[in-house]
Structures are given as structure tokens and as C-alpha cells.
Design a protein around this motif. Structure first.
Motif, PDB file in Angstrom:
ATOM      1  N   LYS A  67      31.203  40.366  15.613  1.00 52.09           N
ATOM      2  CA  LYS A  67      30.496  39.400  14.768  1.00 52.09           C
ATOM      3  C   LYS A  67      29.382  40.082  13.981  1.00 52.09           C
ATOM      4  O   LYS A  67      29.199  39.826  12.788  1.00 52.09           O
ATOM      5  CB  LYS A  67      29.919  38.270  15.624  1.00 52.09           C
ATOM      6  N   LEU A  68      28.654  40.962  14.651  1.00 54.10           N
ATOM      7  CA  LEU A  68      27.559  41.676  13.999  1.00 54.10           C
ATOM      8  C   LEU A  68      28.087  42.506  12.830  1.00 54.10           C
ATOM      9  O   LEU A  68      27.542  42.453  11.715  1.00 54.10           O
ATOM     10  CB  LEU A  68      26.856  42.581  15.019  1.00 54.10           C
ATOM     11  N   GLN A  69      29.151  43.251  13.089  1.00 53.18           N
ATOM     12  CA  GLN A  69      29.719  44.105  12.049  1.00 53.18           C
ATOM     13  C   GLN A  69      30.278  43.282  10.891  1.00 53.18           C
ATOM     14  O   GLN A  69      30.128  43.646   9.713  1.00 53.18           O
ATOM     15  CB  GLN A  69      30.824  44.979  12.653  1.00 53.18           C
ATOM     16  N   SER A  91      29.853  41.606   5.268  1.00 54.67           N
ATOM     17  CA  SER A  91      29.893  40.529   4.280  1.00 54.67           C
ATOM     18  C   SER A  91      28.626  40.482   3.428  1.00 54.67           C
ATOM     19  O   SER A  91      28.476  39.598   2.582  1.00 54.67           O
ATOM     20  CB  SER A  91      30.094  39.176   4.969  1.00 54.67           C
ATOM     21  N   GLY A  92      27.721  41.425   3.668  1.00 58.64           N
ATOM     22  CA  GLY A  92      26.520  41.512   2.844  1.00 58.64           C
ATOM     23  C   GLY A  92      25.252  40.996   3.482  1.00 58.64           C
ATOM     24  O   GLY A  92      24.179  41.042   2.865  1.00 58.64           O
ATOM     25  N   THR A  93      25.328  40.505   4.713  1.00 56.93           N
ATOM     26  CA  THR A  93      24.122  40.038   5.401  1.00 56.93           C
ATOM     27  C   THR A  93      23.259  41.240   5.781  1.00 56.93           C
ATOM     28  O   THR A  93      23.772  42.208   6.355  1.00 56.93           O
ATOM     29  CB  THR A  93      24.495  39.264   6.689  1.00 56.93           C
ATOM     30  N   PRO A  94      21.974  41.223   5.473  1.00 63.01           N
ATOM     31  CA  PRO A  94      21.101  42.329   5.870  1.00 63.01           C
ATOM     32  C   PRO A  94      21.178  42.563   7.380  1.00 63.01           C
ATOM     33  O   PRO A  94      21.327  41.606   8.158  1.00 63.01           O
ATOM     34  CB  PRO A  94      19.714  41.855   5.443  1.00 63.01           C
ATOM     35  N   GLN A  95      21.061  43.803   7.783  1.00 63.06           N
ATOM     36  CA  GLN A  95      21.268  44.146   9.188  1.00 63.06           C
ATOM     37  C   GLN A  95      20.330  43.388  10.117  1.00 63.06           C
ATOM     38  O   GLN A  95      20.749  42.903  11.173  1.00 63.06           O
ATOM     39  CB  GLN A  95      21.104  45.653   9.389  1.00 63.06           C
ATOM     40  N   HIS A  96      19.058  43.270   9.731  1.00 68.40           N
ATOM     41  CA  HIS A  96      18.110  42.583  10.613  1.00 68.40           C
ATOM     42  C   HIS A  96      18.468  41.105  10.760  1.00 68.40           C
ATOM     43  O   HIS A  96      18.324  40.520  11.835  1.00 68.40           O
ATOM     44  CB  HIS A  96      16.687  42.731  10.078  1.00 68.40           C
ATOM     45  N   ASN A 130      19.766  39.028  14.195  1.00 72.43           N
ATOM     46  CA  ASN A 130      19.167  37.773  14.644  1.00 72.43           C
ATOM     47  C   ASN A 130      20.222  36.689  14.817  1.00 72.43           C
ATOM     48  O   ASN A 130      20.183  35.904  15.777  1.00 72.43           O
ATOM     49  CB  ASN A 130      18.093  37.317  13.648  1.00 72.43           C
ATOM     50  N   LEU A 131      21.194  36.629  13.909  1.00 76.47           N
ATOM     51  CA  LEU A 131      22.244  35.618  13.977  1.00 76.47           C
ATOM     52  C   LEU A 131      23.186  35.844  15.161  1.00 76.47           C
ATOM     53  O   LEU A 131      23.868  34.910  15.592  1.00 76.47           O
ATOM     54  CB  LEU A 131      23.048  35.606  12.672  1.00 76.47           C
ATOM     55  N   CYS A 132      23.199  37.058  15.678  1.00 78.02           N
ATOM     56  CA  CYS A 132      24.056  37.387  16.828  1.00 78.02           C
ATOM     57  C   CYS A 132      23.279  37.454  18.140  1.00 78.02           C
ATOM     58  O   CYS A 132      23.856  37.761  19.194  1.00 78.02           O
ATOM     59  CB  CYS A 132      24.744  38.734  16.610  1.00 78.02           C
TER      60      CYS A 132
END
Length: 675
Positions: free
Chosen positions: A511-513, A518-523, A527-529
Motif C-alpha cells: 500500500k505504501l509503495q 501514484s504521486g503521493t508524497p512519501q511522508h 501517514n496514510l499507512c
């Protein structure tokens, strides 16, 4: 009377008059309680030493815990300091070395009744991060308590996030000094133990600045108070932070620093140095500052978390066989509450957890000793694994133990709510451990970061550290067990935990990868994971505990009866975890719905198997009545008599009732003419 009889006599207060319900439980033990105690102590010789230490301490009225539950914060603090100073003299008198086994057993016996606990962390910090010269200067003074140290890391505005600490240490090249400041209120050091009213010195963690450049967090020895009159040193504001849920004796303090100058030699410099011209030299990794926290995490699991869980289990199990309530059979006598399956389901898994954590501590100590020795030699390869392992295990054990003690407290009904039971104090102590030395959620995320990194290492075809080696060798597949007895096979349930840990780590990493790609900033992706990552770290830690319990059983295969009952406990610990988190095992497809029913059946059967040995299993922890300090958990089982005797000692029963005179008497007099 022989010395051994004297020592045994101090272990408990049970004379010939033992509650018959408790006496019956002990006579039916399926194993030698004494032999199991020896195994838990690491040998019969250690049991002898521990009991001798207990006998010496408990025969000395200075260490009495009588009336402790009725004392104020100031009384608890003064008593803790008095006992700590007296213990130091007592150890010298007895010839007990500070690095000897007796010291460990002193703290097992007295624990929360002593001041200077964080003073020990102060010394460990110097030993781990100081140069040989710094160790030679400071540690002998600290060992003799000529100075008392604190460990000042946490700030009012920052705790587990070390990089966010705001305290500053600026190097002054002209004077060869560091100038320390807490520049705003959030930078104030807060919660530091032994600091509020006691410490003369502290290891202060601060951001190091040289010629305007920040070099990150470093430790500094700072004098806090005068050795002559104990007044705060120039530029120092220090005091007590106020009342807490527990640890009234712990003297937690706050510290503000304003242009406090210390000599260059006071920066702990085994791994980082500032030369006289301001040049900065680092050896190894910046993560070396976690070393002291790793040391203390191992320490608190061994000396605080595990003993408190064992004490709670001892109190609750003993009380549950002397407390009778309702009828199992209509018209029959009231039954022991431990004979009810619901009570067994509450308490026996907690006993199993205590044993699991005991063997876990042995494993942790082995891993830590190896990693610590390498670090002292300037080798840092094991540090990331050691940090991740202790972070996850600290979070797992404190979370499970605090919940377990609350189960024990509630299982004792109304009497468990009384401070005199000893259970509320154990609970509030363990709840605190979920926060200090790293807040559990933060620690689990640190473990998760390591696990995700290790998955990347697997894909690169590189070898993994031993504690996470399973991530490279997992095989997909469903559980092959069919009958309920199959789930008592350690290979079956260990594989289930391995599958769950791997799948949860893998799913969180995928999910993180995916979010990052998909363009979500790493930080933001992290947080979303984060919820999945925390659960994955807990699953990983749970697998480590189960696997280690299974491995520990193999080491005692010559002790047939003991291995048999410990195997039951290992099975119970593992199956209780599966039953409690059944959704995880179903979701990853490892167990079917039918298999989940078999797990539950097998789990419930274990309760009935273990029940006859419940009291012997907690007796093997070998806590004396003085250690437990519980009116309802004493060895002789006379819970009601002690509750009444202890309650009569309450100061409120011997004080003038001013409330009656001021408020109640005028009301009650209105009834005189009417009754």
C-alpha cells in the motif's frame, strides 16, 4: 533453626494455618514448584542468593512497607530516598557488589520503594556513551551517591521524536565551553526522574551547534544543584512536576536552562567529539544516541514489566481460589471462582503471558549483550536490528502487560479496586510504561520502518538480520491442520503467526509503495499507512514472542513434568492470541472458518488442563508476601482477615471527625426531636 529455614520463612507468612482451599491446590501440583522456580531463576544457586537477599531485607525494619498505601506523596518520596541511602550502606555491609546478582535481587524485592532509579540510567548513559576518562571521573562518584544523576531527554513539547528536541548546546571556541539553553517553554525538560528535588547532575540531551551549524542531538553532563547547599546552579530552574497516577516516590521534575556554561569535557564523547578549534568528529552512526534508550528498554521489561505482571497473576490466582461465590451445582456449596470457565479464561492466559515474557527476557538479554559488546568495539551493524527489536518488544510487552493486569484487577471484583489488594498500583505502574522510554505507537512505527526496509533488502537478494529472517523464506499456503489437537502442534501455530506477520508487513508495504508511485508524497503516504504499519509491527513482535517460547521449551526437555505444563502454557498463549485476533488469520486466508472453530475448542480445552496447576504456577514466581504487599494475595490465603486488619490502620479511622462537627452535626440534630 538452620539458615535455609530462616530464609524460607521470610518468603511468606503462611504458618500451619493456611486457607484449606489454597492448601488443597498446592497438594495437587503436577510438577515440582521448587524446580520450576530454579529454572525461572536460572539455577538453584540463584534462587538461594535471591532468597537470602530477600530474608536480609525483610528482617530489617527499615525496609518495611507497612502502611505504604496510606502515605502522602512527600512521605513516599522521603521514605524512598531514606531507603535508597540505607540500601547503599547495607550492600557495603553485606559485601554485595553493585554489579553482582544481589544488586538485581535488591531491586526485585524493593523496586518501587527506592529513589535513585533514574540515577542508574544516568550511570548507564555515561558507561555507554562516555569515554574511558569520563567513565573514570563520573561513575565512581555516582556509584557512591556522592552525586545523584538524572536523565533529561524528554521535553514539555517533545518526547519520542529525538530530532525535534529544542534544547540547545552552543560551543564557545574562545572559552572551550558549551552554553546550554532551553529557548522556549516547550524546550523545558519534563518528566525526568530523580530531578525534581534530588539530582545534583543530569545527562541533558541537546542539539549541538558549532559556528552556527547544527550537528544533531548529543548528551551533556550538567550540574543542576550545588553540592554544598543543594540550591539550583546559576541559570538553572528546577522543580517537581506535581502529582501523577502513580510513582509518588519517583521525583519527576522539570528543568530550564538559561546560558548555563559547562566545560568541553562534559559532552559524552565516546562516539562524537568536538575538538578545541570547533572541528566535529563522529564515529559510527548518529543513531548511537538510541543506545541508552535500548539499554533502558531491556531493563524495564526485565525489572518492571515482567515482575509486575507476575505479581498481578499471583494475587489474582490466589484470591480466585479462596473467593467462593454462587453455585456451580444447584444446592451445592459456593464454588471457587477459579472453577468457573469465565474466570479461567480471564486469568490463565495472563499466567501464560507472564511465562512467555519471562523466556522472552532471556532471549532479549542474549541479543542485547551481543549488540552492546559490538557497539562498544565500534561496530554498529547490529544497532538498527537491536533498536527495531527492542522498540517492538517494549511496545508489545507493555501494552499486553498493562491490559493483563487490568484483567487481573477486574477479575478480583470489588476487592481488586482497593489499593490494599496491590493491583491498582501494579496497573498504574504498567500503564506508565506504555509511554516512557518511547511512546508505544511511535516505537511500533520505528519497528515498522525497519521491517519495510528489510522487505526491500529481500527483493535485492541480500541477507536479513536473524530476527526478521522469516521475511525472506515465507511460503504461501493455508493451514493444513484439521482436528483440534492439531492446533497444539507448535509448528502449526508458529507458522500461523509467521504467515500473519509476513502478510501484514507485506500488505502495508504494498500500500505504501502504491501510494508513492501514484504521486503521493512519501511522508503523506507513510501517514496514510500508519495504522496498518503499527498492526504489522505488533504482529511481527507477537511472532517473535511465540517463536521464542517454543524454542525455550526445547531447552528444558529433560524436565518432563515441567516441560509438560509449560507446553500447555505455550499452547494457551499462542491460541489465545489467535482467538483474540481471529480476523487477521481469516483475512489473510491462512485459517478457514471451520478451522477457527477448532482453534477455539482447543483453546477452551487448555483452560481445563491448566486449571489444577494454576496456584503452583504462580507460586513458582516465588514472591514473598512483602514483595506482593497485597492483602488478598498472601501465601496463606487469609484475604478477608488481612483486608480488615489493614483497613483498620487507615489514619482516617483514628482522626477527629471535623467534617461531622462542621457540616453533619447541625443536620442530624434536626432529627432528635422527631425520632
Amino acid at each position: 533453626m538452620a539458615l535455609w529455614d530462616v530464609i524460607k520463612g521470610f518468603q511468606n507468612s503462611a504458618g500451619p494455618d493456611v486457607n484449606p482451599d489454597l492448601d488443597t491446590e498446592r497438594k495437587t501440583a503436577s510438577f515440582s514448584v521448587e524446580r520450576l522456580t530454579n529454572i525461572l531463576d536460572g539455577g538453584a544457586e540463584n534462587t538461594q542468593i535471591r532468597r537470602k537477599v530477600n530474608a536480609v531485607l525483610q528482617s530489617d525494619p527499615e525496609f518495611s512497607r507497612e502502611n505504604q498505601y496510606f502515605q502522602s506523596q512527600n512521605e513516599r518520596y522521603e521514605g524512598a530516598v531514606r531507603r535508597a541511602v540505607y540500601l547503599s550502606k547495607k550492600m557495603d555491609e553485606m559485601g554485595w557488589a553493585i554489579d553482582g546478582p544481589e544488586n538485581k535481587y535488591c531491586y526485585r524485592a524493593l523496586g518501587d520503594d527506592l529513589a535513585f532509579v533514574v540515577h542508574g540510567v544516568f550511570m548507564k548513559c555515561i558507561l555507554g556513551l562516555g569515554t574511558d576518562e569520563q567513565i573514570a571521573k563520573w561513575v565512581p562518584l555516582a556509584e557512591k551517591h556522592y552525586i545523584v544523576g538524572s536523565y533529561a531527554q524528554t521535553e514539555l513539547g517533545h518526547g519520542s521524536f529525538l530530532r525535534g528536541l529544542e534544547t540547545m548546546a552552543i560551543f564557545d571556541v574562545t572559552t572551550q565551553e558549551f552554553i546550554l539553553n532551553t529557548p522556549k517553554i516547550s524546550a523545558m525538560k519534563w518528566w525526568s526522574g530523580d530531578l525534581g528535588r534530588t539530582a545534583t547532575h543530569a545527562v541533558v540531551f541537546a542539539q549541538l551547534y558549532i559556528k552556527g551549524k547544527c550537528y544533531g542531538i548529543h548528551p551533556f553532563i550538567v550540574q543542576i544543584r550545588s553540592l554544598q547547599d543543594h540550591s539550583p546552579a546559576p541559570g538553572v530552574t528546577v522543580g517537581d512536576i506535581g502529582p501523577k497516577m502513580n510513582f509518588a516516590q519517583a521525583d519527576n521534575g522539570y528543568l530550564m536552562l538559561e546560558n548555563v556554561r559547562i566545560p568541553k569535557e562534559n559532552m559524552l564523547s565516546r562516539f562524537s567529539q568536538v575538538l578545541s578549534d570547533g572541528q566535529y568528529i563522529r564515529q559510527g552512526t548518529e543513531k548511537i544516541n538510541y543506545l541508552t534508550m535500548v539499554v533502558f528498554r531491556v531493563h524495564i521489561i526485565q525489572t518492571e514489566v515482567l515482575p509486575n505482571l507476575m505479581k498481578a497473576c499471583t494475587i489474582a490466582i490466589r484470591y480466585s481460589v479462596v473467593r467462593r461465590q454462587s453455585e456451580l451445582k444447584s444446592g451445592g456449596p459456593e464454588s471457587k471462582i477459579l472453577d468457573y470457565q469465565t474466570q479461567q479464561q480471564k486469568l490463565l492466559p495472563q499466567v501464560a503471558t507472564a511465562y512467555a515474557f519471562h523466556f522472552l527476557c532471556d532471549y532479549l538479554q542474549e541479543v542485547f549483550d551481543r549488540g552492546y559488546a559490538e557497539t562498544k568495539e565500534g561496530k554498529f551493524d547490529l544497532l538498527p536490528e537491536l533498536h527495531a527489536l527492542t522498540s517492538g518488544i517494549k511496545a508489545f510487552t507493555t501494552d499486553y502487560s498493562s491490559a493483563a493486569v487490568e484483567v487481573c484487577r477486574r477479575a478480583c471484583g470489588g476487592h481488586g479496586y482497593s489499593l490494599l489488594s496491590g493491583l491498582p498500583s501494579l496497573y498504574t505502574a504498567l500503564v506508565a510504561s506504555c509511554t516512557y522510554e518511547g511512546e508505544n505507537t511511535v516505537l511500533l512505527l520505528q519497528t515498522a520502518r525497519f521491517l519495510v526496509k528489510c522487505l526491500g533488502i529481500v527483493k535485492a537478494g541480500q541477507p536479513l538480520p536473524s530476527s526478521v529472517a522469516y521475511l525472506s523464506s515465507i511460503s504461501s499456503g493455508k493451514c493444513g491442520a484439521q482436528e483440534k489437537r492439531d492446533f497444539l502442534n507448535p509448528d502449526v501455530y508458529t507458522e500461523a503467526y509467521k504467515q500473519r506477520a509476513f502478510r501484514m508487513v507485506e500488505n502495508a508495504a504494498i500500500k505504501l509503495q502504491s501510494l508513492i508511485q501514484s504521486g503521493t508524497p512519501q511522508h503523506e503516504a507513510w501517514n496514510l499507512c500508519s495504522v496498518q504499519l503499527v498492526l504489522a509491527a505488533m504482529a511481527h513482535s507477537h511472532y517473535i514472542v511465540v517463536q521464542n517460547f517454543v524454542n525455550a521449551l526445547e531447552k528444558i526437555e529433560t524436565e518432563f513434568n515441567i516441560q509438560k505444563v509449560l507446553k500447555h502454557l505455550c499452547d494457551l498463549f499462542a491460541l489465545h492470541g489467535i482467538v483474540s485476533s481471529m480476523g487477521d488469520f481469516l483475512q489473510i486466508g491462512h485459517l478457514s472458518e471451520k478451522q477457527s472453530d477448532r482453534v477455539i475448542e482447543s483453546y477452551l480445552d487448555l483452560l481445563d488442563l491448566i486449571r489444577p496447576d494454576a496456584v503452583p504456577l504462580v507460586d513458582a514466581f516465588d514472591f514473598s508476601d512483602a514483595n506482593l504487599n497485597s492483602a488478598i494475595g498472601c501465601y496463606d490465603g487469609h484475604a478477608y482477615e488481612r483486608l480488615f486488619e489493614w483497613a483498620k490502620k487507615s489514619p482516617t479511622n483514628n482522626q477527629d471527625n471535623q467534617t461531622f462537627e462542621k457540616y453533619l452535626k447541625p443536620l442530624f440534630q434536626n432529627a432528635l426531636s422527631k425520632l
